[in-house]
Write an enzyme that holds these catalytic residues in place. Structure first.
Site, short mmCIF file in Angstrom:
data_model
loop_
_atom_site.label_atom_id
_atom_site.label_comp_id
_atom_site.label_asym_id
_atom_site.label_seq_id
_atom_site.Cartn_x
_atom_site.Cartn_y
_atom_site.Cartn_z
N ASP A 17 0.95 -1.05 -0.19
CA ASP A 17 0.19 0.06 0.05
C ASP A 17 1.07 1.25 -0.08
O ASP A 17 2.07 1.27 0.15
CB ASP A 17 -0.98 -0.03 1.31
CG ASP A 17 -1.84 1.32 1.27
OD1 ASP A 17 -2.35 1.68 0.06
OD2 ASP A 17 -1.94 1.55 2.22
N SER A 18 0.34 2.50 -0.46
CA SER A 18 1.12 3.69 -0.26
C SER A 18 1.42 4.04 1.16
O SER A 18 2.16 4.96 1.43
CB SER A 18 0.24 4.78 -0.84
OG SER A 18 -0.90 5.05 0.04
N CYS A 80 -4.32 -1.23 -2.13
CA CYS A 80 -4.36 0.29 -2.47
C CYS A 80 -5.16 0.43 -3.90
O CYS A 80 -4.77 0.08 -4.77
CB CYS A 80 -3.06 0.90 -2.52
SG CYS A 80 -2.95 2.47 -3.01
N GLU A 158 -2.48 8.70 8.34
CA GLU A 158 -1.10 8.13 8.49
C GLU A 158 -0.52 8.96 9.68
O GLU A 158 0.58 8.39 10.09
CB GLU A 158 -0.40 8.74 7.16
CG GLU A 158 -0.60 8.11 5.85
CD GLU A 158 0.19 6.69 5.99
OE1 GLU A 158 1.65 6.58 6.28
OE2 GLU A 158 -0.44 5.57 5.47
N CYS A 190 -11.11 3.70 -0.43
CA CYS A 190 -9.74 3.78 -0.33
C CYS A 190 -9.27 2.93 1.10
O CYS A 190 -9.95 2.70 2.15
CB CYS A 190 -9.29 5.21 0.30
SG CYS A 190 -7.77 5.59 0.93
N HIS A 192 -7.33 3.16 3.40
CA HIS A 192 -7.22 3.83 4.81
C HIS A 192 -8.54 3.98 5.45
O HIS A 192 -8.54 4.29 6.60
CB HIS A 192 -6.47 5.08 4.61
CG HIS A 192 -5.00 5.09 4.44
ND1 HIS A 192 -4.36 4.71 3.03
CD2 HIS A 192 -4.13 5.53 5.01
CE1 HIS A 192 -3.35 4.82 3.08
NE2 HIS A 192 -2.79 5.17 4.23
#
Ligand code: DGL
Length: 280
Positions: A17-18, A80, A158, A190, A192
């Site tokens: 993932d990013s 992602c 994040e 997404c 996240h």
């Protein structure tokens, strides 16, 4: 040696993932496939991908997935949505290991709505992607689909801020117009965003359904491993977590999202900071 010759039941599942968002997918994978080993790569140094150009995301995806395969990954889960939209076909054309990718939950959301209006929360990159528009074209014809790009939300997660005032303000800004137009189902487009479920429910109420595809991706991974005879035969698995950011900086957020100790290692510098990295 051909990659396919190295694929073996004992290899880890490579997850990419990013940043830390893919932990929401890893959680589902570990629940369904607890005997597997996992090698998770978070590109947190280069996160967010959502506002980056396609060439940048493709280059990062190729590099990190190549490294995961060098670690022996028998299958790759691109955890992602943004990297999926930008790079999944390229990854499949480049690497001869199964590549499992995300798909925003348009189809289940269409099945779940009572008002005939669904909202899709996604990064800017996913919102603009042909992958999302073709899914909406395919499944969304009988309902109204409102796509909402959410810049800034990935950064909040994040940073480990799942419910602070700034995060709540962003959520209200992005979801308010969707709810006002009658949306009763929100697609978390997404990886996240599943970490915001409690905050979303607190702010919007339990009558708004939230749908993500982490569990479906885990089931698809299990199917692929079973079909290819690659399921692990050991009795317990372990997780390696690698990041392109500073492990000491990532530790608090990983701890907050994972709830259990997860040792963090730094990706090799050539993978974390590629010399000829394209500018966004
Ligand atoms: N978890 C990524 C996704 O699913 C976040 C992308 C980003 O870094 O903006 O899209």
């Amino acid at each position: 040696m051909l990659y396919s010759q190295r694929m073996h039941t004992t290899g880890p599942i490579g997850v990419f993932d990013s940043g830390v968002g893919g932990l929401s997918v890893l959680r589902e994978l570990c629940t369904l496939l607890p005997n597997e080993d996992y090698c998770y790569a978070a590109d947190s140094h280069n996160c967010p991908y959502g506002s980056r150009g396609e060439a940048f995301i493709q280059q990062r995806s190729l590099r990190i997935v190549g490294w995961l395969i060098e670690q022996g990954a028998k299958v790759i889960v691109v955890a992602c949505n943004t990297a999926t939209a930008a790079a999944a076909p390229l990854l499949r054309a480049t690497y001869p290991v199964p590549i499992i990718a995300m798909e925003p939950a348009i189809k289940p959301a269409v099945a779940a709505t009572h008002t005939g209006v669904i909202g899709v929360l996604a990064t800017v990159g996913t919102s603009r992607s042909t992958r999302l528009s073709s899914l909406i074209e395919r499944y969304g014809h009988d309902v109204e689909v409102l796509t909402q790009p959410c810049p800034g939300l990935v950064e909040q997660i994040e940073a480990g801020d799942l419910d602070g005032p700034d995060t709540c303000a962003l959520i209200e800004r992005y979801t308010g117009p969707l709810i006002a137009r009658g949306a009763d189902v929100l697609v978390l487009g997404c990886t996240h965003y599943p970490f915001l479920r409690p905050t979303l429910t607190m702010l919007l109420g339990p009558q708004i359904r939230l749908i993500d595809t982490g569990a479906a991706v885990a089931r698809q991974t299990a199917r692929v491993l079973r079909d290819q005879g690659l399921l692990a035969t050991r009795t317990t698995g372990r997780i390696e977590f690698w990041t392109s950011a500073d492990p000491a900086e990532s530790a608090p957020v990983v701890q907050r999202l994972w709830h259990m100790p997860l040792p963090i290692q730094r990706l090799p510098l050539a993978i974390a900071y590629p010399e000829h990295q394209l500018q966004a």
